[in-house]
Write a protein that holds these residues in place. Structure first.
Motif, PDB file in Angstrom:
ATOM      1  N   ARG A 303     -12.624  -9.474  -2.942  1.00  9.44           N
ATOM      2  CA  ARG A 303     -11.233  -9.470  -2.524  1.00  9.44           C
ATOM      3  C   ARG A 303     -11.073 -10.166  -1.169  1.00  9.44           C
ATOM      4  O   ARG A 303     -12.041 -10.411  -0.459  1.00  9.44           O
ATOM      5  CB  ARG A 303     -10.709  -8.036  -2.443  1.00  9.44           C
ATOM      6  N   ASP A 308     -10.034  -3.845   0.761  1.00  8.71           N
ATOM      7  CA  ASP A 308     -10.285  -3.858  -0.678  1.00  8.71           C
ATOM      8  C   ASP A 308     -11.751  -4.118  -1.019  1.00  8.71           C
ATOM      9  O   ASP A 308     -12.103  -4.209  -2.186  1.00  8.71           O
ATOM     10  CB  ASP A 308      -9.422  -4.923  -1.364  1.00  8.71           C
ATOM     11  N   SER A 377     -10.950  -8.131  -8.443  1.00  9.20           N
ATOM     12  CA  SER A 377     -10.814  -9.465  -7.857  1.00  9.20           C
ATOM     13  C   SER A 377     -10.115 -10.412  -8.818  1.00  9.20           C
ATOM     14  O   SER A 377      -9.394 -11.326  -8.397  1.00  9.20           O
ATOM     15  CB  SER A 377     -12.189 -10.025  -7.474  1.00  9.20           C
ATOM     16  N   ASP A 384      -3.886 -11.446  -3.846  1.00 14.89           N
ATOM     17  CA  ASP A 384      -4.796 -11.507  -2.704  1.00 14.89           C
ATOM     18  C   ASP A 384      -4.632 -12.807  -1.926  1.00 14.89           C
ATOM     19  O   ASP A 384      -4.675 -12.820  -0.695  1.00 14.89           O
ATOM     20  CB  ASP A 384      -6.252 -11.369  -3.169  1.00 14.89           C
TER      21      ASP A 384
END
Length: 491
Positions: A303, A308, A377, A384
């Motif tokens: 991430r 995270d 992810s 992100d």
């Protein structure tokens, strides 16, 4: 064992992270074992197949055990075993297939809530039925429970395939991701090595064959192939190298390694699927003027934000010479050894002060959390990227605000009252905008502040030049320039 045990090669799931690998080595040490090497289980299987069959080309290792699933894509060429990509699901295995049969038994027999003993008995029956169906079309399930109820059912291959089709499909998704990571299509895979007792199930064999459009490789016992590969590696490390045994193993790290930068962002130093052993270096600098220490926070994951990812270690580099922000050059080195264990060091290049750490285990991470790191992810990739861009803009805005405020503190006399008020208003506007979540508005506010301070920056430059040249003759300035030129050429 009939003699002293000099050392051992220990296999671990490919998804084991740095802390779990270190914990495995610690456990071996407590047991009195000298660990020659930690080896990923799919990689061990590839060693066994590659050497036994003199195979070359791209191979997939499909490893479905009792509790975990691993997929590795490997390139075998002239004795070199290169792991191109890994993936899997550490919360999926043969036990889940047993559980599906157990639930089917409860429904088919219309059983009431069971005692622990009865549930354990039926789970054993479920596992036996699963194994029986490997070679037969129908499996009898009979049991007399402590409650007095009698179970007498017949589980067919068709029913078993139907109730477990979602589990089989869950193994194919990581296979697709691993192929994508390796930059390959299924048609480029020369062979599929089946590892783990759960791969004996006909529906698993069929699904893998249909996906890769070829029959999976089953000529080695799937329960023993990992141990065989580990034994061959141990034999080699013990010095028993026979003619033609020149082969090299290149493994990869399963999750990216990096550190925290300003704004809680992650700077990845070693990306996932990097071949190990590996060492990577990157230079960083200070954020504030006069900063004499740097906190290094090592993280692991895919991430963009530290919150995270998984925290691995923290240490501080102290003794940095006080300089203006951005002047110190701090070289951070990440090194992963052949066992996948990480050491990190940081060195300030002008003063040679150095600090480092060898990552120690942080026990208690669940298998679900490990598998979730890769899944998250991919699920949050777009979000992100946007969050990272926003954080970077906020950090840059704060850096600009602090730089302007520092300049005003020392040289506000260069400005008129109106000019000073205009700059202060721009600073206030940027401070407010930077608290929001609109990156474009932050960028525009930064542009406004830079435009408002452009003339101020020029005046400060003129003042610095006048101060530097004050009281010096033309000859002294010429001599200084020549001296600088000579030093530059010498360096």
């Amino acid at each position: 064992m009939g003699g002293p045990l000099v050392g051992a090669v220990i296999t671990v799931p490919a998804y084991f992270d740095d802390s779990q690998r270190q914990a495995t080595k610690d456990a071996a040490k407590l047991a009195g074992l000298s660990v020659l090497r930690l080896l990923n289980e799919p990689t061990a299987a590839a060693i066994a197949y590659g050497l036994d069959n003199a195979a070359e080309g791209v191979y997939a290792v499909y490893d479905l055990g009792g509790g975990t699933f691993d997929i590795s894509i490997l390139n075998l060429s002239k004795g070199v075993f290169e792991v191109m990509a890994t993936g899997g699901d550490s919360a999926l295995g043969g036990d889940d297939f047993d559980q599906r049969i157990f639930c089917w038994i409860l429904e088919a027999a219309k059983l009431k809530p069971l005692s622990i003993e009865d549930a354990r008995q039926l789970l054993t029956c479920a596992r036996e039925a699963k194994e029986y169906l490997t070679l037969h079309g129908v499996a009898p399930i009979t049991a007399r429970l402590n409650s007095g109820e009698v179970v007498d059912l017949r589980l067919t291959t068709g029913i078993f395939t139907e109730i477990t089709q979602t589990l089989v499909a869950k193994t194919i998704q990581p296979v697709k991701r691993a192929l994508r990571d390796a930059g390959l299509s299924g048609s480029e895979v020369k062979g599929v090595v089946m590892v783990g007792g759960a791969t004996r199930m006909p529906q698993v064999q069929r699904a893998v064959g249909e996906f890769f459009k070829q029959e999976p490789l089953n000529n080695l016992d799937p329960d023993k192939v990992v141990a065989l590969g580990a034994a061959m590696q141990a034999n080699l490390l013990a010095g028993n190298r026979a003619a033609g045994d020149d082969w090299l193993l290149l493994d990869v790290i399963p999750l990216s390694l990096g550190l925290e930068t300003m704004g809680g962002l992650v700077e990845k130093i070693i990306p996932r699927n990097s071949t190990i052993p590996v060492a990577r270096t990157q230079e960083f600098t200070t954020y504030r003027d006069g900063q004499t220490a740097l906190a290094v926070h090592v993280v692991q994951g895919e991430r963009e934000l530290v919150s995270d990812c998984r925290s691995l270690a923290r240490f501080e580099l102290r003794g940095i010479p006080p300089m203006v922000a951005g002047a110190p050059r701090i070289r951070v080195t990440f090194q992963v050894d052949a066992d996948g264990l990480l050491s990190v060091s940081a060195r300030e290049l002008t003063s040679d002060v150095e600090a480092g750490i060898t990552v120690k285990p942080s026990y208690g991470l669940s298998d679900d959390e490990i598998a979730g790191m890769l899944k998250d992810s991919m699920t949050h990739g777009k979000d992100d990227a946007l969050r990272r861009a926003l954080k970077e803009a906020q950090v840059e805005a704060q850096r600009l605000i602090e730089a302007v405020q520092s300049a005003l503190k020392s040289d506000s006399d260069l400005l008129s009252k109106d000019q000073l008020e205009k700059i202060e208003a721009s600073i206030a506007k940027l401070q407010t905008t930077a608290l929001g979540d609109n990156r474009r508005h932050i960028t525009l506010a930064m542009d406004d502040l830079e435009a408002d301070t452009k003339d101020f920056a020029a005046r400060r430059m003129d003042k610095s030049i006048r101060r530097a040249f004050s009281g010096k003759s033309i000859n002294e300035l010429d001599a200084g320039a020549n001296s600088s030129k000579i030093q530059g050429e010498t360096v």
